[in-house]
Every structure is written in C-alpha cells, then in structure tokens.
Design a protein around this motif. Structure first.
Motif, mmCIF file in Angstrom:
data_model
loop_
_atom_site.group_PDB
_atom_site.id
_atom_site.type_symbol
_atom_site.label_atom_id
_atom_site.label_comp_id
_atom_site.label_asym_id
_atom_site.label_seq_id
_atom_site.Cartn_x
_atom_site.Cartn_y
_atom_site.Cartn_z
ATOM 1 N N CYS A 1 -33.754 8.088 -32.682
ATOM 2 C CA CYS A 1 -33.617 6.706 -33.146
ATOM 3 C C CYS A 1 -34.597 5.833 -32.386
ATOM 4 O O CYS A 1 -34.975 6.128 -31.251
ATOM 5 C CB CYS A 1 -32.181 6.190 -32.976
ATOM 6 S SG CYS A 1 -31.578 6.198 -31.277
ATOM 7 N N ASP B 1 -27.897 0.691 -37.712
ATOM 8 C CA ASP B 1 -28.439 -0.477 -37.035
ATOM 9 C C ASP B 1 -29.138 -1.366 -38.066
ATOM 10 O O ASP B 1 -30.035 -0.910 -38.787
ATOM 11 C CB ASP B 1 -29.418 -0.048 -35.942
ATOM 12 C CG ASP B 1 -30.058 -1.235 -35.226
ATOM 13 O OD1 ASP B 1 -29.513 -2.347 -35.328
ATOM 14 O OD2 ASP B 1 -31.097 -1.046 -34.575
ATOM 15 N N ARG C 1 -27.115 5.249 -36.077
ATOM 16 C CA ARG C 1 -26.800 5.316 -34.655
ATOM 17 C C ARG C 1 -25.511 6.055 -34.368
ATOM 18 O O ARG C 1 -25.262 6.445 -33.226
ATOM 19 C CB ARG C 1 -26.725 3.897 -34.067
ATOM 20 C CG ARG C 1 -28.011 3.100 -34.204
ATOM 21 C CD ARG C 1 -29.158 3.765 -33.458
ATOM 22 N NE ARG C 1 -28.885 3.851 -32.044
ATOM 23 C CZ ARG C 1 -29.287 2.954 -31.152
ATOM 24 N NH1 ARG C 1 -29.974 1.894 -31.536
ATOM 25 N NH2 ARG C 1 -29.022 3.110 -29.873
ATOM 26 N N ILE D 1 -21.979 4.839 -29.378
ATOM 27 C CA ILE D 1 -22.985 3.891 -28.886
ATOM 28 C C ILE D 1 -22.832 3.791 -27.374
ATOM 29 O O ILE D 1 -21.731 3.519 -26.883
ATOM 30 C CB ILE D 1 -22.798 2.509 -29.531
ATOM 31 C CG1 ILE D 1 -22.772 2.633 -31.060
ATOM 32 C CG2 ILE D 1 -23.906 1.567 -29.090
ATOM 33 C CD1 ILE D 1 -24.025 3.184 -31.656
#
Length: 310
Positions: A109, A154, A161, A183
C-alpha cells in the motif's frame, strides 16, 4: 420545481492513465528477476522449504491476474524463468496448493501523508455451486456456498488497507472492529464511512476508540441512545442532525457520498473473478488477499484524475 442538472466530470490525465492500464498486462510488473526466489533455512527440524513466500505469492499473483489454474500457472512461471535466463526451480501445482494454505500474503500500500479516511463495505463471492445459466437450464445440482469479503479502503489513495474473509452467515457490522485492528495504532484515522448496517453500539465504540469520526447514517426511525460514552454521543449527534436537516442534507454535509468509491472497488474486486477457485477456507482467504494485493498494485500504477466541469 425542476431538478438541478446532473454534474459532469472530465478526466484530466488520459495519457498517463492509458499507460497505466497498459502496464497492468506487463509481465515485468508482476515478475521481478531480482526477488528472493529460494527460501532461507528456518532453523526448525524437518525438511526445509525450497521456495520463499515471495516466490509463492508471485506465482499465485500471476494465477490471479491471468485467471489460470495451478498447472497452467506453473507452465507460465517456467516459461518466464526460461525467457529471463534463470535456472531457478519451478514449484509444482501441489506445492503451490499446499503453501497457499499457510501463506502470509503481503499487501502493498502507498504510504499515507495524513490521517486515513476509511471507507467500509462488504460483498459476497460465490465459492461453490453452479452458475446462473446452469441453474436456470438444468436446475440446481448442489447447494451454493458464498464467502463474504469485508474491505477497508483509504479514500486518499484508494488502497485496500484492511480485508477480512468470513462465511456468509457472518454479518457486516461485527467485522468493523476487526478491520480497524488491521490499521496500525500509530496510524491516525480521521473518519470511518459505512452504510446503515454498521449503525451499532460496537461499531461506534470501536470508531471512537481510534479517535475517528463515524460517518454512518442512522435509520429513518432511529432514536437517541441514553448513554453518554464517546461512541454513543457521536451517534446521537448524527441522529439529531438527520432529524433536523434531513438525511439527504446530512449525507451531503458529511461527505457520505464518497463511500461510493469503495463500492467501485468492490466491483473491481469481482472483475478478478466472480467466484473463488480454491475450495479450502484457508486457501480462499489467501486468494482474496492476493486479489487485494493485485488491486493495490493496479492503483499504484496509476488512476484517473477527474474534475467537475459542470
């Protein structure tokens, strides 16, 4: 009173976006000759693995991108190694199947420059059963089974994510705390947007625990909750705003319409396959995680930039 004209948008980076779309089919994007192909000794008793997790994920990524069975995947990998002039061994289909069950998939990411604005959604993907045409033509031959995929996207980068894969009997709302746990706690979360199915105490408490703002529409007949915890207070404010200004104005004011981006991401997720090829649940989880890694790679190559023109 006539309705206002529908907004029109224009893509401003067609040249670079076209190049990014072409790159999605490039083998050089999905296969890197510089990768660590062979596994290092684990120090544990028993036979040591021959191939690294990176090599297994690269093979399964090619399988997912080009929608190949395992045996055809091994043939493609063998041809790529031959064209690259590498004398690396090729994992057979049974090795890929066995390693897929325990593979720790790395989902790349893009780094975030600020707090995340998470968009949450869930969808079902067929795991076992006949297709729609076969059911209409010949009738069902066996019971269909589904898996639910829960995504946290996101808003800024459109990267996935967080991802969870569950059975079809698991609801959407209970998985929100699990998605937020993926997260890192040193990553700030500014807001969490989800549909009305996530309007529960557990979801609001999980969002408040991350010091984030909940953008979850309350039900049309919702009433304020009596408690005064942070999650309850935020939810009650949504109820009061919706009752005073109306749900349509609240959605426009809160930016709830941006949640349509995660629905688009779900559509892209299904374009990689309307059904899951794996039959074992652990392998199905790995297959869905590899799909998430593929979509993030697509996004990193380039995405359209649009602006409103009317």
């Amino acid at each position: 009173m006539s309705r206002p004209p529908r907004a029109r948008y224009r893509t401003t980076n067609w040249k670079s976006y076209n190049a990014a779309l072409a790159q999605r089919g490039s083998l050089q994007v999905w296969f890197d000759p510089e990768m660590e192909w062979l596994s290092t000794p684990t120090g544990k008793r028993g036979r040591q693995p021959v191939f690294s997790d990176v090599a297994i994920q690269a093979c399964l990524t090619l399988k997912g991108v080009f929608k190949l069975p395992l045996r055809q995947t091994t043939g493609m990998v063998a041809s790529l190694l031959e064209m690259a002039g590498l004398d690396w061994p090729v994992p057979d289909f049974s090795t890929l199947s066995r390693r897929q069950k325990t593979l720790l998939v790395e989902i790349p990411c893009q780094p975030s420059s600020g707090p995340l604005h998470l968009l949450i959604d869930s969808t079902g993907i067929k795991a076992v059963g006949d297709g729609e045409w076969c059911r209409r033509k010949h009738g069902p031959s066996k019971r269909r089974q589904w898996r639910k995929v829960h995504l946290g996207v996101d808003l800024g980068s459109l990267d996935i994510r967080a991802i969870e894969v569950t059975g079809s009997r698991v609801g959407d709302a209970p998985m929100l705390p699990e998605l937020l746990d993926q997260i890192p706690y040193d990553q700030a979360i500014a807001s969490v947007s989800a549909d009305g199915a996530f309007d529960t105490r557990a979801c609001h408490e999980a969002i408040a625990a991350r010091d984030a703002c909940a953008i979850i529409p309350a039900r049309s007949n919702a009433q304020a909750w009596p408690e005064s915890t942070p999650g309850v207070a935020a939810r009650n404010e949504i109820v009061r705003s919706s009752q005073r200004f109306g749900r349509t104005i609240w959605k426009r004011w809160s930016g709830y319409h941006q949640r349509s981006l995660v629905e688009t991401k779900m559509h892209c997720f299904k374009l990689l396959g309307e059904r899951i090829m794996a039959r074992d649940f652990d392998r199905q989880v790995a297959e869905m995680q590899i799909r998430a890694a593929i979509l993030n790679r697509f996004t990193a190559l380039g995405r359209p930039q649009t602006q409103r023109v009317g």
